[in-house]
Design a protein around this motif. Structure first.
Motif, PDB file in Angstrom:
ATOM      1  N   GLU A  59       1.533  26.912   8.713  1.00 17.92           N
ATOM      2  CA  GLU A  59       0.913  25.748   8.091  1.00 17.92           C
ATOM      3  C   GLU A  59       1.491  24.456   8.676  1.00 17.92           C
ATOM      4  O   GLU A  59       0.747  23.526   9.016  1.00 17.92           O
ATOM      5  CB  GLU A  59       1.146  25.803   6.579  1.00 17.92           C
ATOM      6  CG  GLU A  59       0.435  24.738   5.788  1.00 17.92           C
ATOM      7  CD  GLU A  59       0.548  24.975   4.290  1.00 17.92           C
ATOM      8  OE1 GLU A  59       0.006  24.163   3.537  1.00 17.92           O
ATOM      9  OE2 GLU A  59       1.171  25.973   3.883  1.00 17.92           O
ATOM     10  N   ILE A  60       2.786  24.397   8.797  1.00 15.17           N
ATOM     11  CA  ILE A  60       3.441  23.197   9.347  1.00 15.17           C
ATOM     12  C   ILE A  60       2.996  22.960  10.785  1.00 15.17           C
ATOM     13  O   ILE A  60       2.632  21.838  11.172  1.00 15.17           O
ATOM     14  CB  ILE A  60       4.978  23.337   9.268  1.00 15.17           C
ATOM     15  CG1 ILE A  60       5.438  23.331   7.806  1.00 15.17           C
ATOM     16  CG2 ILE A  60       5.661  22.209  10.046  1.00 15.17           C
ATOM     17  CD1 ILE A  60       6.895  23.711   7.617  1.00 15.17           C
ATOM     18  N   LEU A  61       3.012  24.007  11.586  1.00 19.39           N
ATOM     19  CA  LEU A  61       2.656  23.861  12.998  1.00 19.39           C
ATOM     20  C   LEU A  61       1.192  23.455  13.154  1.00 19.39           C
ATOM     21  O   LEU A  61       0.852  22.628  14.012  1.00 19.39           O
ATOM     22  CB  LEU A  61       2.928  25.167  13.736  1.00 19.39           C
ATOM     23  CG  LEU A  61       4.404  25.569  13.861  1.00 19.39           C
ATOM     24  CD1 LEU A  61       4.527  26.945  14.509  1.00 19.39           C
ATOM     25  CD2 LEU A  61       5.182  24.533  14.661  1.00 19.39           C
ATOM     26  N   ALA A  62       0.310  24.017  12.318  1.00 19.91           N
ATOM     27  CA  ALA A  62      -1.120  23.690  12.412  1.00 19.91           C
ATOM     28  C   ALA A  62      -1.379  22.264  11.960  1.00 19.91           C
ATOM     29  O   ALA A  62      -2.024  21.473  12.668  1.00 19.91           O
ATOM     30  CB  ALA A  62      -1.929  24.675  11.573  1.00 19.91           C
ATOM     31  N   GLN A  63      -0.876  21.888  10.784  1.00 23.47           N
ATOM     32  CA  GLN A  63      -1.130  20.552  10.259  1.00 23.47           C
ATOM     33  C   GLN A  63      -0.525  19.467  11.136  1.00 23.47           C
ATOM     34  O   GLN A  63      -1.067  18.367  11.241  1.00 23.47           O
ATOM     35  CB  GLN A  63      -0.596  20.414   8.835  1.00 23.47           C
ATOM     36  CG  GLN A  63      -1.601  20.836   7.774  1.00 23.47           C
ATOM     37  CD  GLN A  63      -1.025  20.788   6.386  1.00 23.47           C
ATOM     38  OE1 GLN A  63      -0.538  21.809   5.899  1.00 23.47           O
ATOM     39  NE2 GLN A  63      -1.077  19.639   5.736  1.00 23.47           N
ATOM     40  N   SER A  64       0.570  19.766  11.769  1.00 27.22           N
ATOM     41  CA  SER A  64       1.225  18.765  12.616  1.00 27.22           C
ATOM     42  C   SER A  64       0.380  18.402  13.828  1.00 27.22           C
ATOM     43  O   SER A  64       0.563  17.354  14.435  1.00 27.22           O
ATOM     44  CB  SER A  64       2.598  19.280  13.078  1.00 27.22           C
ATOM     45  OG  SER A  64       3.441  19.490  11.970  1.00 27.22           O
ATOM     46  N   LYS A  65      -0.567  19.272  14.195  1.00 24.31           N
ATOM     47  CA  LYS A  65      -1.456  18.989  15.326  1.00 24.31           C
ATOM     48  C   LYS A  65      -2.624  18.086  14.935  1.00 24.31           C
ATOM     49  O   LYS A  65      -3.325  17.584  15.809  1.00 24.31           O
ATOM     50  CB  LYS A  65      -2.047  20.300  15.875  1.00 24.31           C
ATOM     51  CG  LYS A  65      -1.051  21.266  16.467  1.00 24.31           C
ATOM     52  CD  LYS A  65      -1.789  22.520  16.923  1.00 24.31           C
ATOM     53  CE  LYS A  65      -0.839  23.562  17.493  1.00 24.31           C
ATOM     54  NZ  LYS A  65      -1.577  24.797  17.894  1.00 24.31           N
ATOM     55  N   LEU A  66      -2.827  17.909  13.631  1.00 26.96           N
ATOM     56  CA  LEU A  66      -4.074  17.321  13.160  1.00 26.96           C
ATOM     57  C   LEU A  66      -3.831  15.958  12.524  1.00 26.96           C
ATOM     58  O   LEU A  66      -3.652  15.847  11.308  1.00 26.96           O
ATOM     59  CB  LEU A  66      -4.744  18.259  12.154  1.00 26.96           C
ATOM     60  CG  LEU A  66      -5.024  19.676  12.658  1.00 26.96           C
ATOM     61  CD1 LEU A  66      -5.562  20.551  11.541  1.00 26.96           C
ATOM     62  CD2 LEU A  66      -6.005  19.656  13.826  1.00 26.96           C
ATOM     63  N   ALA A  67      -3.816  14.925  13.325  1.00 32.18           N
ATOM     64  CA  ALA A  67      -3.683  13.566  12.821  1.00 32.18           C
ATOM     65  C   ALA A  67      -5.067  13.044  12.453  1.00 32.18           C
ATOM     66  O   ALA A  67      -5.860  12.667  13.317  1.00 32.18           O
ATOM     67  CB  ALA A  67      -3.042  12.672  13.876  1.00 32.18           C
ATOM     68  N   HIS A  68      -5.369  13.056  11.169  1.00 35.80           N
ATOM     69  CA  HIS A  68      -6.691  12.624  10.704  1.00 35.80           C
ATOM     70  C   HIS A  68      -6.530  12.077   9.285  1.00 35.80           C
ATOM     71  O   HIS A  68      -5.783  12.634   8.482  1.00 35.80           O
ATOM     72  CB  HIS A  68      -7.673  13.806  10.704  1.00 35.80           C
ATOM     73  CG  HIS A  68      -9.091  13.412  10.501  1.00 35.80           C
ATOM     74  ND1 HIS A  68      -9.614  13.113   9.263  1.00 35.80           N
ATOM     75  CD2 HIS A  68     -10.118  13.257  11.383  1.00 35.80           C
ATOM     76  CE1 HIS A  68     -10.892  12.795   9.378  1.00 35.80           C
ATOM     77  NE2 HIS A  68     -11.223  12.882  10.656  1.00 35.80           N
ATOM     78  N   PRO A  69      -7.216  10.975   8.969  1.00 41.36           N
ATOM     79  CA  PRO A  69      -7.055  10.373   7.636  1.00 41.36           C
ATOM     80  C   PRO A  69      -7.475  11.270   6.489  1.00 41.36           C
ATOM     81  O   PRO A  69      -7.116  11.005   5.336  1.00 41.36           O
ATOM     82  CB  PRO A  69      -7.929   9.116   7.706  1.00 41.36           C
ATOM     83  CG  PRO A  69      -8.871   9.336   8.851  1.00 41.36           C
ATOM     84  CD  PRO A  69      -8.124  10.178   9.829  1.00 41.36           C
ATOM     85  N   HIS A  70      -8.230  12.347   6.776  1.00 45.87           N
ATOM     86  CA  HIS A  70      -8.683  13.223   5.696  1.00 45.87           C
ATOM     87  C   HIS A  70      -8.106  14.629   5.814  1.00 45.87           C
ATOM     88  O   HIS A  70      -8.688  15.596   5.303  1.00 45.87           O
ATOM     89  CB  HIS A  70     -10.207  13.227   5.642  1.00 45.87           C
ATOM     90  CG  HIS A  70     -10.768  11.867   5.331  1.00 45.87           C
ATOM     91  ND1 HIS A  70     -10.679  11.306   4.084  1.00 45.87           N
ATOM     92  CD2 HIS A  70     -11.353  10.936   6.140  1.00 45.87           C
ATOM     93  CE1 HIS A  70     -11.217  10.094   4.114  1.00 45.87           C
ATOM     94  NE2 HIS A  70     -11.634   9.844   5.338  1.00 45.87           N
TER      95      HIS A  70
END
Length: 440
Positions: A59-70
């Motif tokens: 989860e950490i590794l995946a979310q860290s790739k996704l810079a998005h306001p939503h």
């Protein structure tokens, strides 16, 4: 077990509440305050078993790739990947439902579709979108929330990027009622259509105020009828008939309010006129409209039935599953709907529509789908007793190969009234089985 130093570092940096605010299958979420900065955060910590730690790390590794306001951001995390800090939400969509309207729903869906489209570009499929995982963060405008997709613990990552498989075939995945049916088969092969399904079910829940149940269709009606095509297209049980990605979802969503005040029959009339004037795109819209309003006799019998056979056959070749489904619906209207003041001879028009699809399916060797259509077509043909249509049907049956006959023979044989209707003196079909069944 979680390493002692990970827990110690967490408590050195943050002052945690005594009890978690929420608990899931793999992690607990606890409110905390950063001891130096004074910032309120939510801490998500893995539970004390190996798979939970692996899930949090992914989860950490995946979310860290996704810079998005939503997409829920990760502000801080343990180097050993046992916990992470994120903004403290002001609640979730489930809790906020009664304060929101349909314009809010459309805005939220567009924002989340943008966010999930970014994830899909990184070959990340969320697989667990539900009202409880759509969280509200303080927005730029006072009193308004910025809605984000959170809880990426069930994310499907690219197989090439993982060293350990966490998802097993048959493993339960997603939130019941919001999870796409294909996740029950092999969740590791999930596509963007899985997240499309979940957003569609979120819309269905929001509009109907009913909790969706797995495998049970949930479509808006009444004052929300204009949402029905969108929800249906996003939540088709058959993945091959569903909107495949977020681009398609956003495009369909744009039309929800455009047609809010249009009766389906009036839209069908305009689309048929446009199609007959050469606008090929109108066929797709007309069929989608009929799929959304399957109970509307006028849409089916008066407009969809008039699509030229050549266009119907070409569309069937591209969409066999949808074609079989729409043909069964057309036949059902012929069998059960009130005929009203239509000319009885007009019955040959919708009958020809169904027969065109049936013939197309057989020519494609989609024999299972053809068998699904054949029985209801034969019954409708018998009911309306059109001499010209009976002749067309017998001509088609006479030309069938033995292989193709295997699809239709059982549907004929188990209907004595149909056999009697088609029985023909001196009839000479290619198939011995049909000759024995129908020839006098």
């Amino acid at each position: 077990m979680q390493p002692i130093e990970s827990t110690a570092e967490l408590k050195r940096l943050y002052r945690l509440d005594a009890k978690p605010r929420g608990s899931g299958g793999f992690a607990d979420v606890t409110r905390a305050v950063h001891k130096i900065e004074g910032t309120e955060v939510a801490i998500k910590r893995a539970k004390h078993f190996p798979e939970a730690g692996d899930r949090i790390k992914r989860e950490i590794l995946a979310q860290s790739k996704l810079a998005h306001p939503h997409i829920m951001p990760i502000w801080d995390h343990d180097p050993a990947f046992f916990w992470y800090a994120m903004p403290l939400a002001d609640g979730n969509l489930f809790e906020a439902r009664n304060q929101l309207g349909e314009e809010d729903l459309a805005s939220i869906l567009l924002d989340l579709a943008d966010a999930l489209a970014l994830a899909h570009k990184h070959d990340l499929i969320h697989r667990d979108v539900s009202p409880s995982n759509i969280l509200g963060l303080p927005g730029a405008t006072a009193g308004r929330l910025r809605w984000v997709v959170a809880d990426w613990g069930m994310v499907r990552v690219s197989p090439e990027s993982v060293s350990r498989v966490l998802t097993r075939t048959g493993q339960r995945m997603g939130t019941p009622g919001y999870d796409a049916p294909e996740l029950d088969d092999d969740p590791s092969r999930a596509t963007a259509a899985v997240d499309v399904y979940s957003l569609g079910r979120v819309a269905a829940w929001f509009l109907t105020r009913r909790d969706p149940r797995a495998g049970v269709e949930l479509l808006p009606d009444g004052e929300w009828l204009h949402w029905r095509p969108f929800v249906r297209a996003c939540t088709e049980q058959n993945v091959h008939m569903r909107i495949p990605d977020m681009d398609g979802l956003r495009e369909l969503l744009q039309g929800v309010f455009e047609h809010r005040d249009d009766p389906p029959s009036e839209r069908a009339a305009r689309l048929l006129e446009a199609l007959l004037s050469g606008d090929e795109e109108s066929l797709t819209e007309l069929i989608s409209l009929a799929e959304s309003y399957r109970e509307d006799t006028v849409v089916f019998l008066d407009y969809l039935a008039q699509v030229p056979s050549g266009k119907t056959k070409a569309w069937t070749g591209r969409n066999p599953d949808r074609a079989a489904s729409i043909a069964r619906s057309m036949a059902a209207h012929l069998l059960r709907s009130s005929w009203g003041d239509r000319d009885v001879q007009y019955a040959a028009t919708p009958l020809t529509f169904v027969l065109t699809i049936l013939r197309g399916l057989v020519e494609m060797h989609s024999f299972g789908l053809a068998q699904d259509v054949a029985g209801v077509y034969f019954e409708a043909d018998v009911k309306w007793d059109q001499v010209s249509q009976r002749t067309r049907t017998l001509e088609w049956l006479a030309d069938l190969s033995d292989t193709a006959v295997g699809a239709v023979h059982p549907e004929l044989a188990r209907r004595p009234a149909v056999v009697e209707y088609y029985r023909e003196l001196g009839w000479h079909p290619r198939s011995v089985a049909l000759r024995n069944l129908l020839a006098s």
